[in-house]
Design a protein around this motif. Structure first.
Motif, mmCIF file in Angstrom:
data_model
loop_
_atom_site.group_PDB
_atom_site.id
_atom_site.type_symbol
_atom_site.label_atom_id
_atom_site.label_comp_id
_atom_site.label_asym_id
_atom_site.label_seq_id
_atom_site.Cartn_x
_atom_site.Cartn_y
_atom_site.Cartn_z
ATOM 1 N N TYR A 154 0.808 -1.208 0.000
ATOM 2 C CA TYR A 154 0.000 0.000 0.000
ATOM 3 C C TYR A 154 0.846 1.265 0.000
ATOM 4 O O TYR A 154 0.576 2.198 -0.751
ATOM 5 C CB TYR A 154 -0.938 0.011 1.207
ATOM 6 N N ILE A 213 -3.604 6.798 -0.842
ATOM 7 C CA ILE A 213 -4.764 6.290 -1.569
ATOM 8 C C ILE A 213 -4.615 6.540 -3.071
ATOM 9 O O ILE A 213 -4.144 7.597 -3.497
ATOM 10 C CB ILE A 213 -6.061 6.948 -1.041
ATOM 11 N N GLU A 230 -11.799 4.113 2.325
ATOM 12 C CA GLU A 230 -10.405 3.671 2.364
ATOM 13 C C GLU A 230 -9.569 4.476 3.344
ATOM 14 O O GLU A 230 -8.726 3.910 4.050
ATOM 15 C CB GLU A 230 -9.805 3.739 0.955
ATOM 16 N N THR A 231 -9.765 5.780 3.408
ATOM 17 C CA THR A 231 -8.990 6.567 4.370
ATOM 18 C C THR A 231 -9.388 6.221 5.797
ATOM 19 O O THR A 231 -8.543 6.227 6.695
ATOM 20 C CB THR A 231 -9.159 8.080 4.127
ATOM 21 N N THR A 234 -7.439 2.919 6.477
ATOM 22 C CA THR A 234 -5.995 3.069 6.640
ATOM 23 C C THR A 234 -5.639 3.857 7.900
ATOM 24 O O THR A 234 -4.639 3.572 8.554
ATOM 25 C CB THR A 234 -5.369 3.736 5.403
ATOM 26 N N GLY A 281 -4.100 -0.868 3.598
ATOM 27 C CA GLY A 281 -5.335 -0.920 2.824
ATOM 28 C C GLY A 281 -5.820 -2.318 2.525
ATOM 29 O O GLY A 281 -6.864 -2.486 1.896
#
Length: 440
Positions: A154, A213, A230-231, A234, A281
């Motif tokens: 990632y 990302i 996604e944020t 993570t 991720g």
């Protein structure tokens, strides 16, 4: 998307902060008092050299070209053809290049010539980091790590941490041991600086991981939905893995040495951050906790290998970054839940051994590429500029020998009226401390 550019400005500033001053303070506190300034300077000079080199050819090598193994370093020379609205992405990737090179410095504390470091930094960035960053972050399906091998990474477990860790090991082996090591105790001179640096690294790592990302949607709406989900993942994974790593490190430290130390807590922070970097991720929060705990425990044990195997890794770059990077990259093969996001599920989630095989091959390629290239560079420098300080300079301290300065002036002066002891004298570039203390 509204706000994304501002988000990347903040993420980029956070990653730059990870080197200057976070890593500089972290390593500086772990160094001996007679080499702390040199340790800090190694981070600062890496930032200056790599930053300019990255803009000149690094971006072109990493993200230009047609996706082949080596991109044309002059296709986007000095960002020719890159619009200014893309500069923030250039700066973001530049900060990754900077910290990767700076990480290596901790292994060679006290004994590597500053001139040799200045020569090593641009050559290693050019021949080792830029090509590997291209393989991991940019290349097409026909290239090595990111495509045909299929390893998930990632934010840089291979390109950053394994890469820097192997380079550190090569330099350590070529430099040899510090005078007196391991018989003499070479303790950190200021753990307060180290703890402060570790906390700043933790903060900066949110820019490192969360800012990495890569959007895959066809519309702004799809990308916005990905951004939110996604944020969040993570950010949470980075946080929880780090917390678990602190605990994992301290448990092993307590079992092995009967103490839970502040240096152990600071090192656990870094071990957890390193291990979750490639996996941030790819795993759920349970996987993140497991990866952090395993990395903290294994790295706590691994840092002691240098005494058994006889390599003098001054500030445990090999034990934390190499070992932690390998752990995080490999454990994706067990804990990955990213099949729905274009990745491969891990062994524990029904994916079989496919992901684990991909991850292991990615680790192997990173080790071989970095090891071979770094060896060629370091041997060339050793037999030209020279890698190591002479013995007198090493005993005197590299701060004074290389920079003509000392970090702390402990002289006292006498004030008038009876010769009473006065205040600490002002620091000068030519005066050395009266005593370096027990940890020197």
């Amino acid at each position: 998307m509204d706000g994304y550019y501002a988000f990347m400005l903040i993420a980029t500033a956070l990653v730059l902060m990870m080197t200057v001053p976070a890593l500089a303070l972290f390593y500086g506190g772990m160094s001996r008092s007679k080499s702390v300034l040199n340790m800090i300077m190694m981070s600062f000079i890496a930032a200056a050299i790599v930053g300019i080199l990255y803009v000149a050819v690094g971006w072109s090598m990493g993200f230009g070209g047609d996706g082949t193994f080596f991109a044309n370093p002059f296709e986007l020379f000095w960002l020719d053809g890159v619009s200014t609205d893309n500069y923030i992405y250039v700066m973001f990737q530049m900060t990754f290049a900077i910290i990767t090179v700076a990480l290596i410095s901790g292994a060679v504390a006290d004994r590597m010539k500053f001139a040799a470091w200045v020569v090593f930094v641009p050559i290693w960035a050019l021949l080792c980091y830029f090509p590997m960053a291209h393989m991991v972050f940019s290349c097409t399906e026909d290239s090595l790590i990111c495509g045909r091998i299929g390893a998930q990474d990632y934010a840089g477990g291979t390109a950053v941490h394994i890469n820097a860790g192997i380079a550190a090991l090569v330099l350590v082996l070529l430099l040899g041991k510090r005078l007196g090591w391991p018989k003499d105790k070479m303790r950190p001179h200021n753990l307060t600086l180290t703890m402060l640096g570790a906390g700043m690294l933790w903060l900066g790592w949110y820019g490192f991981n969360v800012g990495s990302i890569v959007f895959t949607g066809a519309t702004d709406e799809e990308n916005l939905a990905q951004f939110y989900s996604e944020t969040g993942r993570t950010f949470a994974n980075t946080t929880l893995a780090t917390m678990a790593a602190i605990l994992g490190w301290l448990v092993i430290e307590r079992l092995l040495h009967k103490k839970a130390t502040s240096l152990g807590a600071a090192s656990g922070i870094v071990a957890g951050l390193v291990a979750i970097t490639p996996a941030a991720g790819a795993v759920n929060i349970g996987g993140a906790v497991a990866i952090g705990a395993i990395a903290g425990a294994v790295c706590a044990w691994a840092v002691g290998l240098k005494f058994k195997l006889g390599y003098d890794d001054s500030l445990d770059v090999v034990g934390v970054h190499l070992v932690g990077g390998i752990i995080g990259t490999l454990l994706i093969g067990f804990f990955s839940t990213s099949a729905g996001a274009g990745g491969v599920d891990g062994l524990f989630y029904g994916g079989g051994f496919t992901s684990l095989g991909d991850q292991a091959l990615g680790v192997l390629v990173a080790i071989l590429f970095s090891g071979i290239v770094t060896t060629v560079i370091a041997v060339a420098i050793k037999y030209t500029v020279g890698l190591r300080l002479n013995e007198d300079a090493e005993v005197e301290g590299i701060d004074l020998a290389a920079h003509g300065e000392t970090a702390y002036d402990l002289h006292t002066s006498s004030l008038g009226g009876g010769g009473k002891s006065g205040v600490l004298a002002a620091s000068t570039a030519t005066s050395a401390p009266a005593s370096e203390g027990a940890n020197a």
